[in-house]
Design a protein around this motif. Structure first.
Motif, PDB file in Angstrom:
ATOM      1  N   GLN A  34       0.845  -1.203   0.000  1.00 23.23           N
ATOM      2  CA  GLN A  34       0.000   0.000   0.000  1.00 23.23           C
ATOM      3  C   GLN A  34       0.877   1.249   0.000  1.00 23.23           C
ATOM      4  N   GLN A  35       1.943   1.177   0.787  1.00 20.46           N
ATOM      5  CA  GLN A  35       2.870   2.308   0.850  1.00 20.46           C
ATOM      6  C   GLN A  35       3.462   2.565  -0.541  1.00 20.46           C
ATOM      7  N   LEU A  36       3.776   1.476  -1.249  1.00 25.51           N
ATOM      8  CA  LEU A  36       4.319   1.624  -2.607  1.00 25.51           C
ATOM      9  C   LEU A  36       3.286   2.268  -3.535  1.00 25.51           C
ATOM     10  N   VAL A  37       2.014   1.912  -3.336  1.00 24.12           N
ATOM     11  CA  VAL A  37       0.968   2.523  -4.157  1.00 24.12           C
ATOM     12  C   VAL A  37       0.943   4.035  -3.920  1.00 24.12           C
ATOM     13  N   GLU A  38       1.073   4.429  -2.651  1.00 26.75           N
ATOM     14  CA  GLU A  38       1.114   5.861  -2.329  1.00 26.75           C
ATOM     15  C   GLU A  38       2.262   6.541  -3.064  1.00 26.75           C
ATOM     16  N   ILE A  39       3.411   5.877  -3.090  1.00 24.04           N
ATOM     17  CA  ILE A  39       4.563   6.479  -3.750  1.00 24.04           C
ATOM     18  C   ILE A  39       4.326   6.544  -5.258  1.00 24.04           C
ATOM     19  N   THR A  40       3.726   5.478  -5.795  1.00 25.38           N
ATOM     20  CA  THR A  40       3.392   5.489  -7.217  1.00 25.38           C
ATOM     21  C   THR A  40       2.464   6.661  -7.530  1.00 25.38           C
ATOM     22  N   LYS A  41       1.517   6.864  -6.637  1.00 23.04           N
ATOM     23  CA  LYS A  41       0.574   7.956  -6.818  1.00 23.04           C
ATOM     24  C   LYS A  41       1.307   9.297  -6.874  1.00 23.04           C
ATOM     25  N   ALA A  42       2.288   9.432  -5.980  1.00 20.18           N
ATOM     26  CA  ALA A  42       3.072  10.664  -5.962  1.00 20.18           C
ATOM     27  C   ALA A  42       3.826  10.825  -7.280  1.00 20.18           C
ATOM     28  N   LEU A  43       4.388   9.713  -7.767  1.00 21.13           N
ATOM     29  CA  LEU A  43       5.143   9.786  -9.021  1.00 21.13           C
ATOM     30  C   LEU A  43       4.251  10.215 -10.174  1.00 21.13           C
ATOM     31  N   SER A  44       2.977   9.793 -10.123  1.00 20.78           N
ATOM     32  CA  SER A  44       2.066  10.121 -11.221  1.00 20.78           C
ATOM     33  C   SER A  44       1.830  11.620 -11.331  1.00 20.78           C
ATOM     34  N   LYS A  45       2.172  12.331 -10.275  1.00 18.64           N
ATOM     35  CA  LYS A  45       1.948  13.783 -10.281  1.00 18.64           C
ATOM     36  C   LYS A  45       3.203  14.544 -10.686  1.00 18.64           C
ATOM     37  N   GLU A  46       4.170  13.866 -11.259  1.00 16.00           N
ATOM     38  CA  GLU A  46       5.422  14.491 -11.665  1.00 16.00           C
ATOM     39  C   GLU A  46       6.038  15.253 -10.502  1.00 16.00           C
ATOM     40  N   VAL A  47       6.379  14.473  -9.497  1.00 16.18           N
ATOM     41  CA  VAL A  47       6.835  15.061  -8.246  1.00 16.18           C
ATOM     42  C   VAL A  47       8.281  15.531  -8.365  1.00 16.18           C
ATOM     43  N   LYS A  48       8.525  16.713  -7.806  1.00 10.05           N
ATOM     44  CA  LYS A  48       9.900  17.226  -7.746  1.00 10.05           C
ATOM     45  C   LYS A  48      10.444  17.144  -6.332  1.00 10.05           C
ATOM     46  N   LEU A  49       9.525  17.286  -5.386  1.00 11.99           N
ATOM     47  CA  LEU A  49       9.929  17.187  -3.980  1.00 11.99           C
ATOM     48  C   LEU A  49       8.952  16.235  -3.289  1.00 11.99           C
ATOM     49  N   LEU A  50       9.482  15.107  -2.866  1.00  5.91           N
ATOM     50  CA  LEU A  50       8.622  14.096  -2.236  1.00  5.91           C
ATOM     51  C   LEU A  50       8.799  14.175  -0.722  1.00  5.91           C
ATOM     52  N   ILE A  51       7.677  14.325  -0.009  1.00  2.00           N
ATOM     53  CA  ILE A  51       7.759  14.403   1.445  1.00  2.00           C
ATOM     54  C   ILE A  51       7.130  13.144   2.029  1.00  2.00           C
ATOM     55  N   LEU A  52       7.874  12.418   2.828  1.00  2.00           N
ATOM     56  CA  LEU A  52       7.351  11.195   3.427  1.00  2.00           C
ATOM     57  C   LEU A  52       7.287  11.365   4.936  1.00  2.00           C
ATOM     58  N   ASP A  53       6.063  11.262   5.465  1.00  2.00           N
ATOM     59  CA  ASP A  53       5.863  11.429   6.905  1.00  2.00           C
ATOM     60  C   ASP A  53       5.816  10.043   7.544  1.00  2.00           C
ATOM     61  N   GLU A  54       6.845   9.678   8.260  1.00  2.00           N
ATOM     62  CA  GLU A  54       6.903   8.373   8.935  1.00  2.00           C
ATOM     63  C   GLU A  54       6.528   7.222   8.013  1.00  2.00           C
ATOM     64  N   PRO A  55       7.226   7.081   6.881  1.00  2.00           N
ATOM     65  CA  PRO A  55       6.772   6.081   5.908  1.00  2.00           C
ATOM     66  C   PRO A  55       6.923   4.652   6.405  1.00  2.00           C
ATOM     67  N   THR A  56       7.831   4.407   7.321  1.00  5.47           N
ATOM     68  CA  THR A  56       8.069   3.016   7.720  1.00  5.47           C
ATOM     69  C   THR A  56       7.447   2.671   9.069  1.00  5.47           C
ATOM     70  N   ALA A  57       6.638   3.586   9.591  1.00  6.13           N
ATOM     71  CA  ALA A  57       6.085   3.362  10.943  1.00  6.13           C
ATOM     72  C   ALA A  57       5.332   2.047  11.032  1.00  6.13           C
ATOM     73  N   SER A  58       4.628   1.674   9.951  1.00  4.27           N
ATOM     74  CA  SER A  58       3.842   0.444  10.052  1.00  4.27           C
ATOM     75  C   SER A  58       4.400  -0.652   9.146  1.00  4.27           C
ATOM     76  N   LEU A  59       5.639  -0.516   8.719  1.00  2.00           N
ATOM     77  CA  LEU A  59       6.223  -1.545   7.856  1.00  2.00           C
ATOM     78  C   LEU A  59       7.143  -2.474   8.651  1.00  2.00           C
ATOM     79  N   ASN A  60       7.267  -3.704   8.188  1.00  2.00           N
ATOM     80  CA  ASN A  60       8.232  -4.590   8.834  1.00  2.00           C
ATOM     81  C   ASN A  60       9.633  -4.313   8.284  1.00  2.00           C
TER      82      ASN A  60
END
Lengths: 515, 399
Positions: A149-175
């Motif tokens: 799901q986290q990867l989907v979020e990042i994909t979504k960000a990429l779809s917007k032609e992102v220049k500055l990506l901000i990740l708020d606690e991206p690994t908090a719920s990941l193993n």
């Protein structure tokens, strides 16, 4: 200081009566990974909300320059147009829509309001390639694990032609594996020239990937460290965050361990929906009086499922096995009975399973043991209830305006303390703490560890479930390692190390593949 | 930021009257709105609204709405909804009518049987909702159709009545006057005075208890003003009614129910658990609350109160009709929401729901006196519901 992509100057943001940000300066260079760290409430999220336009121009003072241009965002759409994209801690995906639908939500590939599905799907596939997400674009979000799901979020960000990506606690719920993969991805993006800001409590991750580290404390910039110039240690970062040396991250522990107080024998649990899937397989564990026992393991290894199935069968079906206290079999077939028999389980998900957020501290503290503040177990003695809540607020130092403050307004650490208060007030003999310090800052973590020690000294048996191996090693006396629903290792902490625990997990995984 | 905000709150002047008013505005806003609406209609109806006859009528007309709104409040706080109450009321009324008129069963037995029937119907619906996990909106929508249909079948499209006088007294009777005065119903006035004194005593006692435990209390002046106002309103109302026929029986029933349910929701373990259930069902379940059973019982209770409402409707019309109670589920639900209940559960008060029902009742009555047609009345009531909830949502966002 050649290539500055983002510059935030003298940002001050006040909420009624309090300065959340006080003259913060923050600058990010083109192509770097810039970590933003600080205790909860230090102002990290506020700063990012100012940047992305969630707090629109005019509600704060100071200037924002992005790629040399002054920006005055009125809402999040404007900042996204410029290429600034935030991925929030709580994922914002719609569970019953597909990957493709989620990625292009709000940015539909449509002509005159009619969606071109072929274009949507092919674009989605191209984007998913980039992040290494191998799924059908038509898969529903609800069928994916948190990591994907986290990867989907990042994909979504990429779809917007992102220049500055901000990740708020991206690994908090990941193993660990998924976290690792995510960090690799960030490094990969960096090589392709993308700039990212990483907000994280996990300092080992920060240390691993960040080029520069800005530390916020009490709404002010403390310093920016450049890890390209000289190595930055975790202790160095912590000193900046808390404003003092935290020599001991874990309080010293002198265990006085007695007889076995709690045992789970031959425990088996099946999945609540997929009835043929065995989630917990033949688990046997015990806890002694005054002992803190850790359960280590990757996310999804069955730790939470074990705890919840023992605690009143709150999870799973066709549960078999027995639970013993002081050598006698006890009935834990409902949560009510489990509590009555001296069990307590503090959940890993305090917002959804732990607290009634719309209710004040007071109501949450007494919820699991209302009878104790009631006349004949029926009529609540309100003054008595208030005294109880006040006592816990003081003894656990829950930062709040009063015991009548709604828990939704508390910080993560203080919410966790309310959850703990609730279970302390139920006066258990055995406490199961599931990820007791998830998402809370260093200072509050120390306080929670101190409470754990105190409870052990009182002779209770404590089980700590945690994904953070240093934490397990820091607070426990003995460690069980879990994987795929089984106990695959047991060791006293003196003999344990992160490597040894991981080896247990890997070894068993290898056996499974071999067989 | 949360810690920062709390610090700011700590420093806020908690004792000033303005702060106190602000913190309580949500609680009192609808009461103030009710008074404003009453004053408004008192003026435009040239004083007809508060005439003893009309005031008594107002209570008789709205009693069943208030009674069902109490049950609905619990259902809504538990995070559910019940669309079937109008049909259930009609069905129970029909059954009671057939028992009394065609089978000549004693009316007291009929009342007991009817309440049991209501509880049984609530249990049936609660079973589907709590144990089979059918969303309450759907389960009770089904119930609404089923029981309206059964009512028609039971009455075969006819009206059944009239009823024994004893049964009629449930809705149209008044308390007897032991003093036998010609002009003034002295008993009613005395009851009014005693009730107001008891209320003031309880409030004073509660305040004393809080002081004893060292809690902050509202300033004494405000406490005094509030209690004098409460006393004055109750005594004046009972005086008005005493100068007509005295206190209606149904008002006594209403009063007992309001006090009992206000106590239940505020002071009892089960009441508190319903709020926790509606606020976060998962957290409540993991704290040892038997959420299924509690949801089930909430619907049993609703069924009983709907049955009581149905009996009062039948007694008031002195006939059971297939159309009785059509659409009142909406009035009942509206009353709870106007009174500040949250559609997502976990928030709401019994007193709020009662005030909400009275707001609707006074508007119905006032608009009828002024001569506004039923068509416009509907439209205006709809807008009032929207405004009231909008106000509530806004004040909640601010706080």
């Amino acid at each position: 200081m050649s290539n500055v992509i983002l510059e935030m100057r003298n940002i001050t943001k006040t909420f009624p009566g309090v300065k959340a940000l006080d003259n913060v300066n923050f600058s990010v260079q083109q192509g770097e990974i810039h970590a933003l760290v600080g205790e909860n409430g230090a102002g990290k999220s506020t700063l990012m909300k100012v940047l992305s336009g969630i707090y629109p121009h005019g509600t704060y003072s100071g200037d924002i320059y992005f790629q040399g241009e002054q920006c005055q965002f009125r809402d999040i759409n404007q900042s996204e147009k410029m290429g600034i994209v935030i991925i929030h801690q709580e994922l914002a995906l719609i569970p019953f829509l597909s990957i493709a639908e989620n990625i292009f939500l709000g940015n539909e590939q449509a002509e005159r309001g009619i969606i071109n599905w072929n274009k949507t799907i092919s674009k989605t596939q191209a984007l998913m390639q980039k992040v290494g997400l191998h799924e059908s674009p038509n898969t529903l979000i609800t069928d994916l694990g948190v990591g994907k799901q986290q990867l989907v979020e990042i994909t979504k960000a990429l779809s917007k032609e992102v220049k500055l990506l901000i990740l708020d606690e991206p690994t908090a719920s990941l193993n660990e594996t998924d976290s690792e993969a995510l960090l690799e991805l960030l490094l990969q993006f960096k090589q392709q020239g993308m700039t990212s800001i990483l907000i994280s409590h996990k300092l080992n991750e920060v240390k691993k990937v960040a080029d520069s580290i800005t530390i916020l404390r009490d709404g002010a910039t403390i310093e920016t460290l450049d890890s390209r110039k000289d190595a930055v240690t975790e202790d160095r970062i912590i000193r900046g965050m808390v404003g003092r040396d935290l020599t001991h991250r874990y309080p010293p522990r002198e265990a006085k361990i007695g007889d076995v107080i709690f045992e789970v024998k031959d425990w088996q649990v099946y999945h609540p929906i997929h009835a043929e899937r065995k989630v917990i397989n033949d688990v046997n564990i015990y806890v002694r009086q005054g002992e803190v026992v850790g359960i280590a393991g990757l996310m999804g290894s069955g730790r939470t499922e074990l705890a919840m199935s023992v605690f009143g069968r709150a999870y799973g079906k066709q549960i078999s096995g027995t639970v013993w206290k002081h050598g006698q079999k006890i009935d834990t077939s409902s949560v009510h009975k489990a509590i009555a028999n001296g069990l307590a389980y503090a959940t890993e998900d305090r917002k959804n399973f732990g607290l009634v957020l719309i209710q004040p501290i007071k109501n949450n503290v007494t919820l699991a043991n209302l009878e104790a503040v009631s006349e004949r177990g029926m009529v609540i003695n309100k003054p008595k209830e208030m005294v109880v809540a006040k006592d816990y607020r003081t003894s656990l130092s829950i930062k709040s305006s009063s015991i009548l403050q709604e828990t939704v307004n508390l910080s993560g650490g203080n919410q966790q303390k309310v959850v703990l208060s609730k279970w302390l007030f139920s006066n258990p003999d055995i406490l199961i703490l599931d990820e007791p310090t998830r998402g809370i800052d260093v200072g509050a973590k120390f306080e929670i560890y101190t409470i754990i020690n105190r409870l052990a000294e009182e002779g209770k048996g404590i089980i700590v479930i945690s994904s953070e191996l240093p934490e397990i090693l820091g607070v426990c006396d003995r460690i069980y390692v879990m994987n795929e629903g089984r106990i695959v290792g047991e060791m006293p902490t003196e003999e344990a190390s992160q490597e040894k625990i991981m080896a247990c997990i890997m070894q068993q995984a290898a056996e499974v593949t071999a067989a | 930021m949360t810690t920062g905000t709390t610090l700011a709150r700590d420093n806020a002047p908690t004792n000033s009257i303005i702060a106190l008013f602000r913190s309580n505005i949500r609680q009192y806003s609808m009461l103030i709105a009710l008074i404003a609406i009453m004053v408004f209609f008192q003026i435009v109806t040239d004083g007809t609204l508060m005439k003893p006859v009309n005031l008594t009528n107002l209570i008789l007309q709205n009693s069943y709405i208030v009674i069902m709104a109490i049950g609905m409040l619990l259902v809504i706080v538990a995070g559910q909804i019940d669309l079937s109450v109008g049909s259930v009321a009609a069905f129970v009324g029909a059954v009671a009518a057939v028992l009394m008129v065609e089978y000549k069963v004693n009316f007291i037995l009929v009342i007991i049987a009817s309440l049991a029937l209501g509880g049984l119907i609530g249990a049936a619906q609660g079973y589907w909702i709590a144990y089979q996990r059918i969303p309450s909106f759907i389960a009770t929508l089904a119930g609404m159709l089923v029981f309206r249909g059964l009512t028609l079948a039971m009455l075969q499209g006819q009206s059944v009545g009239p009823f024994p006088t004893g049964f009629q007294k449930l809705s149209s009777g008044f308390l007897p006057d032991v003093f036998g005065s010609e002009t003034l119903h002295v008993t009613s006035l005395i009851i009014g005075v005693v009730v107001s004194l008891v209320i003031v005593y309880l409030d004073w006692n509660g305040r004393r208890n809080q002081v004893k435990y060292g809690f902050e209390v509202s300033p004494f002046g405000l406490f005094l003003a509030k209690n004098i106002l409460v006393m004055a309103v109750i005594i004046y109302m009972s005086y008005l009614m005493a100068s007509y026929k005295g206190l209606p029986n149904v008002l006594v029933v209403l009063f007992i129910l309001i006090v009992a349910y206000a106590f239940f929701t505020n002071q009892t373990v089960s009441g508190r658990r319903i709020y926790a259930l509606g606020g976060n069902a998962k957290a409540a379940a993991l704290s040892g609350v038997n959420t299924k059973k509690l949801t089930f019982l909430t619907f049993v209770n609703m069924g009983m109160l709907a049955a009581l409402g149905g009996l009062i409707i039948a007694a008031r019309l002195n006939v059971a009709t297939p159309k009785a109670g059509t659409g009142i589920e909406l009035d009942v639900i509206a009353a709870a929401f106007i009174g500040g209940a949250s559609a997502t559960g976990g928030i709401g008060t019994v007193i709020g729901a009662v005030v909400g029902a009275l707001v609707m009742g006074v508007m119905n009555n006032g608009m009828s006196i002024v001569g506004i047609g039923i068509d416009w009345q509907q439209a205006i009531k709809g807008l009032v519901l929207l405004l009231a909830v909008w106000f509530d949502v806004r004040s909640r966002m601010k706080s």
